[in-house]
Scaffold this motif. Structure first.
Motif, PDB file in Angstrom:
ATOM      1  N   TYR A   1      -0.175   7.424 -19.347  1.00 23.46           N
ATOM      2  CA  TYR A   1       0.609   6.209 -19.537  1.00 23.46           C
ATOM      3  C   TYR A   1       1.543   5.972 -18.349  1.00 23.46           C
ATOM      4  N   GLN A   2       2.149   7.043 -17.854  1.00 29.33           N
ATOM      5  CA  GLN A   2       3.062   6.906 -16.720  1.00 29.33           C
ATOM      6  C   GLN A   2       2.330   6.436 -15.466  1.00 29.33           C
ATOM      7  N   VAL A   3       1.161   7.007 -15.206  1.00 24.48           N
ATOM      8  CA  VAL A   3       0.367   6.600 -14.037  1.00 24.48           C
ATOM      9  C   VAL A   3      -0.064   5.144 -14.170  1.00 24.48           C
ATOM     10  N   LYS A   4      -0.514   4.763 -15.359  1.00 24.16           N
ATOM     11  CA  LYS A   4      -0.946   3.379 -15.592  1.00 24.16           C
ATOM     12  C   LYS A   4       0.209   2.406 -15.411  1.00 24.16           C
ATOM     13  N   LYS A   5       1.391   2.783 -15.891  1.00 20.29           N
ATOM     14  CA  LYS A   5       2.562   1.930 -15.768  1.00 20.29           C
ATOM     15  C   LYS A   5       2.962   1.745 -14.314  1.00 20.29           C
ATOM     16  N   GLU A   6       2.886   2.810 -13.515  1.00 22.57           N
ATOM     17  CA  GLU A   6       3.228   2.718 -12.086  1.00 22.57           C
ATOM     18  C   GLU A   6       2.261   1.788 -11.357  1.00 22.57           C
ATOM     19  N   LYS A   7       1.002   1.889 -11.687  1.00 24.23           N
ATOM     20  CA  LYS A   7       0.009   1.016 -11.046  1.00 24.23           C
ATOM     21  C   LYS A   7       0.254  -0.444 -11.403  1.00 24.23           C
ATOM     22  N   GLN A   8       0.589  -0.711 -12.655  1.00 22.95           N
ATOM     23  CA  GLN A   8       0.867  -2.090 -13.074  1.00 22.95           C
ATOM     24  C   GLN A   8       2.089  -2.655 -12.355  1.00 22.95           C
ATOM     25  N   MET A   9       3.098  -1.822 -12.163  1.00 21.67           N
ATOM     26  CA  MET A   9       4.297  -2.263 -11.459  1.00 21.67           C
ATOM     27  C   MET A   9       3.986  -2.592 -10.006  1.00 21.67           C
TER      28      MET A   9
ATOM     29  N   ASP B   1       0.816  -1.199   0.000  1.00 20.76           N
ATOM     30  CA  ASP B   1       0.000   0.000   0.000  1.00 20.76           C
ATOM     31  C   ASP B   1       0.848   1.246   0.000  1.00 20.76           C
ATOM     32  N   GLU B   2       1.900   1.251   0.803  1.00 14.05           N
ATOM     33  CA  GLU B   2       2.730   2.442   0.898  1.00 14.05           C
ATOM     34  C   GLU B   2       3.473   2.728  -0.397  1.00 14.05           C
ATOM     35  N   LEU B   3       3.636   1.685  -1.247  1.00 10.32           N
ATOM     36  CA  LEU B   3       4.400   1.877  -2.470  1.00 10.32           C
ATOM     37  C   LEU B   3       3.539   2.332  -3.638  1.00 10.32           C
ATOM     38  N   LEU B   4       2.208   2.373  -3.466  1.00 10.72           N
ATOM     39  CA  LEU B   4       1.355   2.776  -4.562  1.00 10.72           C
ATOM     40  C   LEU B   4       1.621   4.223  -4.942  1.00 10.72           C
ATOM     41  N   PRO B   5       1.437   4.597  -6.204  1.00 16.20           N
ATOM     42  CA  PRO B   5       1.792   5.942  -6.650  1.00 16.20           C
ATOM     43  C   PRO B   5       1.029   6.999  -5.897  1.00 16.20           C
ATOM     44  N   ASN B   6       1.795   8.007  -5.402  1.00 16.66           N
ATOM     45  CA  ASN B   6       1.250   9.152  -4.700  1.00 16.66           C
ATOM     46  C   ASN B   6       0.452   8.771  -3.468  1.00 16.66           C
ATOM     47  N   GLY B   7       0.634   7.582  -2.992  1.00 16.33           N
ATOM     48  CA  GLY B   7       0.016   7.190  -1.731  1.00 16.33           C
ATOM     49  C   GLY B   7      -1.473   6.993  -1.793  1.00 16.33           C
TER      50      GLY B   7
ATOM     51  N   CYS C   1       3.357 -14.585  -3.921  1.00 14.96           N
ATOM     52  CA  CYS C   1       3.950 -15.857  -4.331  1.00 14.96           C
ATOM     53  C   CYS C   1       5.079 -16.269  -3.392  1.00 14.96           C
ATOM     54  N   GLU C   2       5.891 -15.317  -2.961  1.00 13.68           N
ATOM     55  CA  GLU C   2       6.959 -15.610  -2.021  1.00 13.68           C
ATOM     56  C   GLU C   2       6.396 -16.101  -0.695  1.00 13.68           C
ATOM     57  N   PHE C   3       5.296 -15.499  -0.266  1.00 12.49           N
ATOM     58  CA  PHE C   3       4.685 -15.894   1.004  1.00 12.49           C
ATOM     59  C   PHE C   3       4.157 -17.328   0.919  1.00 12.49           C
ATOM     60  N   TYR C   4       3.472 -17.646  -0.198  1.00  9.57           N
ATOM     61  CA  TYR C   4       2.950 -19.008  -0.352  1.00  9.57           C
ATOM     62  C   TYR C   4       4.086 -20.033  -0.408  1.00  9.57           C
ATOM     63  N   GLU C   5       5.207 -19.657  -1.030  1.00 10.09           N
ATOM     64  CA  GLU C   5       6.335 -20.564  -1.123  1.00 10.09           C
ATOM     65  C   GLU C   5       6.904 -20.854   0.243  1.00 10.09           C
ATOM     66  N   ILE C   6       6.924 -19.836   1.120  1.00 11.37           N
ATOM     67  CA  ILE C   6       7.469 -20.016   2.465  1.00 11.37           C
ATOM     68  C   ILE C   6       6.537 -20.892   3.306  1.00 11.37           C
ATOM     69  N   THR C   7       5.239 -20.654   3.167  1.00 12.07           N
ATOM     70  CA  THR C   7       4.270 -21.341   4.026  1.00 12.07           C
ATOM     71  C   THR C   7       3.785 -22.663   3.449  1.00 12.07           C
TER      72      THR C   7
ATOM     73  N   VAL D   1       1.090  -3.623  -8.861  1.00 14.39           N
ATOM     74  CA  VAL D   1       0.322  -4.879  -8.853  1.00 14.39           C
ATOM     75  C   VAL D   1       1.256  -6.078  -9.014  1.00 14.39           C
ATOM     76  N   MET D   2       2.257  -5.948  -9.902  1.00 14.02           N
ATOM     77  CA  MET D   2       3.216  -7.035 -10.108  1.00 14.02           C
ATOM     78  C   MET D   2       4.027  -7.297  -8.837  1.00 14.02           C
ATOM     79  N   LYS D   3       4.418  -6.232  -8.136  1.00 15.85           N
ATOM     80  CA  LYS D   3       5.159  -6.404  -6.886  1.00 15.85           C
ATOM     81  C   LYS D   3       4.285  -7.069  -5.834  1.00 15.85           C
ATOM     82  N   ASP D   4       3.009  -6.701  -5.827  1.00 18.48           N
ATOM     83  CA  ASP D   4       2.070  -7.304  -4.870  1.00 18.48           C
ATOM     84  C   ASP D   4       1.947  -8.802  -5.132  1.00 18.48           C
TER      85      ASP D   4
END
Length: 501
Positions: free
Chosen positions: A471-479, A23-29, A489-495, A481-484
């Motif tokens: 385009y820049q705003v859309k690209k930031e949002k997509q990034m 949440d904290e990493l989303l564009p412009n908070g 996936c990392e959490f599921y792999e651990i658990t 979502v990908m990080k999320d």
């Protein structure tokens, strides 16, 4: 198995509440903003009814104030065309607004949003009254005072509207961007109606003594008009009717002051800010620093264009196309068409974001602007009928409603955590555009067709920069979502439970 159960329970809880880091990493908070709103305990005063009441009071306050100012602004270049006094007055307003927009966040911090609205509205009363004493000694100082108040007033309006929209979104559990767009649509519908009421009042009061007199020598009107003087023998309205009109407008503006004083409630801010960031100097620096934001840089041409387009309608179109061919008293009647379409379109466009994507709406608005400027280029004041003036005014209102609603909602959504600096920058660059538009009307060497070419070129730059920002705003949002998804996936792999061997 107890450790696995605990991890699974923790994962379920995290899924319900959301990943705070993401949440904290989303564009412009934006997502962080939503989380802070939902995490706060609801205040008993922030009900849907109370939020709508405050929004309607804000809308009515601006309707009363700008009913007077819009009418004066539209006829200023025609009433005081000698020496370009009317245009100098409008230019002074916007020059002062450039300065006041920089300090607007500091003013809001000092007086709060409500009291900023109340105090700055007083300057509009004074400006309307100063027009009775038609002279630079009274008019220019009053213009400077109004411009110095306009920056904080509009920044306070944008902050109040966006804050109300975010609180409403948290109550109804709806996307804040849609609520901001809806609130902006309602506000702009109210605000655009000022062109209707103010222009009708000026038409009725100035047309009383005109006896239907119309200019005869109109060959130098339209796109052929150059300089500050009206290029025809247009008759001047009766002086006593003009003074009575300005006195009425001053009284209407005072009613707006009283309405905001008695019925506009203060709203709590969206975030709990660091006390150090609430100082006047910090607010000023926040406004200046935001200019370096890549998304704001891309929006600056759109801010400037809004100011240029507004000054063209109020200063150039009203003088060179309407006053020059029909007389000063008819300016209000023709620009009423501009106000009606602007108000109706604002309500419609405010709801269209769910159906038509914003980039398409902005492209439609730009196409309308370009078509109208081509029509003005080809308009022949001698052989073409006056119905075209109503078509131009009405079409300009539709295009303006599209640009205004989408610009305000886009700015409020993208810069949710820095509202005052964002809206201060919006008004700063918009004022710069209006100042440039009014000042370029004064020199005799600058003709209307020169301005039409310049505005068309600016519009092309606006479309390119706006789509790049989207385009820049859309690209930031997509990034984000990908990080999320990557973190999940990392959490599921651990658990993941290891296979039993």
């Amino acid at each position: 198995m107890s450790l696995i159960d605990d991890l699974s329970a923790k994962h379920t809880e995290d899924s319900e509440q959301g990943d705070g880091c993401v949440d904290e990493l989303l564009p412009n908070g934006t997502a962080a903003q939503d989380k802070q709103l939902h995490d706060r305990p609801p205040a008993h005063t922030l009900t849907r009814l109370r939020l709508w009441k405050n929004h309607i009071v804000l809308c009515l306050t601006f309707v009363l104030c700008f009913t007077s100012f819009a009418a004066i602004q539209n006829i200023q270049s025609s009433l005081n065309d000698s020496g370009g006094l009317g245009l100098y007055s409008l230019g002074t307003i916007n020059a002062a607004m450039i300065i006041s927009s920089l300090i607007a966040p500091a003013v809001i911090k000092l007086f709060t949003v409500k009291w900023t609205v109340v105090f700055t509205l007083l300057s509009y009363c004074f400006y309307a009254y100063a027009n009775i004493f038609s002279g630079a000694v009274f008019l220019i100082p009053a213009s400077f005072l109004l411009g110095f108040s306009a920056g904080p007033l509009w920044a306070a309006q944008g902050t109040h509207l966006t804050t109300s929209a975010f609180h409403m979104a948290s109550l109804v559990e709806e996307d804040p961007e849609f609520v901001i767009n809806r609130f902006n649509g309602v506000f702009l519908a109210f605000f655009s109606s000022t062109q209707v009421w103010g222009n009708m009042l000026s038409y009725v009061m100035l047309d009383i003594g005109s006896e239907g007199e119309k200019p005869q020598n109109i060959s130098k009107c339209g796109s052929r008009s150059c300089g500050a003087l009206i290029g025809s023998d247009a008759p001047a309205p009766n002086a006593s009717d003009v003074d009575m009109m300005f006195a009425l407008f001053s009284g209407v503006s005072m009613v707006a002051v009283l309405l905001s004083l008695m019925f506009l409630d203060p709203l709590r801010p969206l975030t709990n800010r660091d006390p150090k960031s609430s100082t006047a100097s910090a607010s000023l620096m926040a406004t200046i620093k935001l200019i370096g934001n890549p998304k704001l840089i891309l929006l600056i041409p759109l801010f400037v264009f809004n100011g240029v387009a507004h000054s063209f309608m109020c200063g150039t179109f009203s003088k060179s196309f309407v006053s020059c061919t029909q007389g000063v008293s008819v300016v209000g009647l023709i620009l009423t068409a501009y106000g009606v379409t602007d108000a109706i379109s604002s309500l419609i466009v405010g709801q269209l974001l769910k159906v038509i994507r914003r980039p398409w709406l902005v492209t439609i608005g730009a196409t309308i602007y370009l078509g109208l400027m081509a029509l003005m280029w080809a308009w022949d004041p001698v052989h073409i009928t006056t119905q075209y003036l109503y078509i131009i005014a009405a079409g300009w209102g539709i295009a303006d409603s599209i640009f205004q609603t989408q610009l305000l909602s886009f700015t409020g959504a993208v810069f949710a955590n820095s509202q005052e600096p964002a809206f201060s920058n919006l008004r700063l660059w918009e004022a710069l555009g209006m100042f440039f538009g009014y000042m370029t009307t004064i020199p005799d060497r600058v003709c209307v067709w020169h301005k039409l070419i310049g505005i068309s070129c600016l519009l092309g730059i606006v479309v390119v920069c706006y789509h790049a920002c989207e385009y820049q705003v859309k690209k930031e949002k997509q990034m984000m979502v990908m990080k999320d998804e990557s973190r999940k996936c990392e959490f599921y792999e651990i658990t993941r439970v290891p296979p039993v061997t």
